[in-house]
Scaffold this active site. Structure first.
Site, mmCIF file in Angstrom:
data_model
loop_
_atom_site.group_PDB
_atom_site.id
_atom_site.type_symbol
_atom_site.label_atom_id
_atom_site.label_comp_id
_atom_site.label_asym_id
_atom_site.label_seq_id
_atom_site.Cartn_x
_atom_site.Cartn_y
_atom_site.Cartn_z
ATOM 1 N N ASP A 102 0.033 2.077 -5.724
ATOM 2 C CA ASP A 102 -0.597 2.752 -4.671
ATOM 3 C C ASP A 102 0.026 2.290 -3.364
ATOM 4 O O ASP A 102 0.253 1.037 -3.120
ATOM 5 C CB ASP A 102 -2.026 2.448 -4.814
ATOM 6 C CG ASP A 102 -2.718 2.749 -5.940
ATOM 7 O OD1 ASP A 102 -2.120 3.386 -6.952
ATOM 8 O OD2 ASP A 102 -3.677 1.895 -6.097
HETATM 9 N N1 URA Z 1 -3.730 -0.124 -10.543
HETATM 10 C C1 URA Z 1 -4.020 0.316 -9.289
HETATM 11 O O1 URA Z 1 -5.200 0.762 -9.072
HETATM 12 N N2 URA Z 1 -3.120 0.551 -8.342
HETATM 13 C C2 URA Z 1 -1.711 0.341 -8.558
HETATM 14 O O2 URA Z 1 -1.173 0.396 -7.833
HETATM 15 C C3 URA Z 1 -1.467 -0.326 -9.585
HETATM 16 C C4 URA Z 1 -2.306 -0.488 -10.793
#
Ligand code: URA
Length: 251
Positions: A102
């Site tokens: 993310d």
């Molecule tokens: N879990 C999440 O919530 N975000 C990520 O980027 C990777 C794993």
């Protein structure tokens, strides 16, 4: 691979453009010998205008992604490509991230033009473990590791339970978690499902590969042994998951 295909693969334009820079005597070996034959196979370093070419085909890059950068062309910039050599988006095949982090998540992100390795690590059937370090809004209760290891926890809006995850408290509001799936915003949603909220999230390892001391926003090329070990770990994780999914043989 022939010299012209090599130059095209590494983002030095179309085949015609690659042939032109060869004709212009701008393509050399590391020792400075001019390369003239576009059909000759490349077995050595290639330099253009005196600079070494970017990572050769089949490379894997370990990027320490900063918070705020996105992995997908469909998201709002800045993109991770701004942190990588300028030729990367022009290469064929494209240098793509293996899965995504993310925008708000930092840490270990792999980028490669090896489509088979990308699929092996990023497909839903890949169960290579991924370790994250997090800070949380609420103090830990103490039962998190049991709940997350149960293999029964459901995420909102989903129909199958999460695979067991290994959760270790590292402080009152800090923890590490190792998951072996790649569901959307998985770690944040897992912590929300047990009544907490993730403040910061950093991926610190994928299988045998740790983030190490690569500074935020910087990257390094993986060596051949690291790529081999990563592939072996992914294959082993996939085979292990397949064996577990098989019903036991009846006598
Ligand atoms: N879990 C999440 O919530 N975000 C990520 O980027 C990777 C794993």
């Amino acid at each position: 691979m022939t010299l012209s295909r090599y130059l095209v693969a590494l983002g030095h334009g179309t085949r015609k453009e690659a042939e032109r820079i060869v004709r212009q005597r701008r393509v050399t070996t590391a020792a400075g010998a001019v390369l003239r034959d576009t059909d000759a196979y490349v077995h050595h370093d290639v330099f253009v205008d005196g600079a070494p070419l970017d990572a050769p085909p089949g490379s894997v890059i370990l990027l320490n992604k900063p918070v705020g950068y996105v992995c997908s062309l469909n998201d709002r910039p800045p993109m991770i490509y701004e942190l990588l050599p300028a030729n990367f988006p022009k290469r064929t095949p494209v240098m793509a991230s293996i899965g995504r982090l993310d925008a708000d998540t930092s840490g270990l992100l792999l980028v490669t033009d090896d489509g088979a390795l990308n699929h092996l690590l990023a497909s839903p059937k890949s169960h290579v473990p991924k370790r994250y370090a997090m800070t949380l809004a609420e103090a830990l209760r103490g039962d998190e590791s049991d709940v997350l290891a149960s293999g029964t926890l459901m995420l909102k809006g989903e129909t199958s339970p999460l695979l067991p995850a290994a959760f270790t408290a590292t402080g009152e509001r800090t923890a590490d978690i190792t998951i072996s799936e790649g569901r959307y915003h998985q770690v944040r949603r897992m912590m929300a499902a047990i009544g907490n909220h993730v403040h910061t999230l950093q991926r610190v390892a994928i299988g045998p590969l740790a983030l190490g001391d690569v500074a935020v926003g910087r990257w390094r090329l993986l060596g051949a042994t690291e790529i081999h070990t990563l592939r072996e770990a992914a294959l082993a994780a996939k085979a292990g998951a397949k064996a577990e999914a098989k019903p036991p043989a009846t006598a």
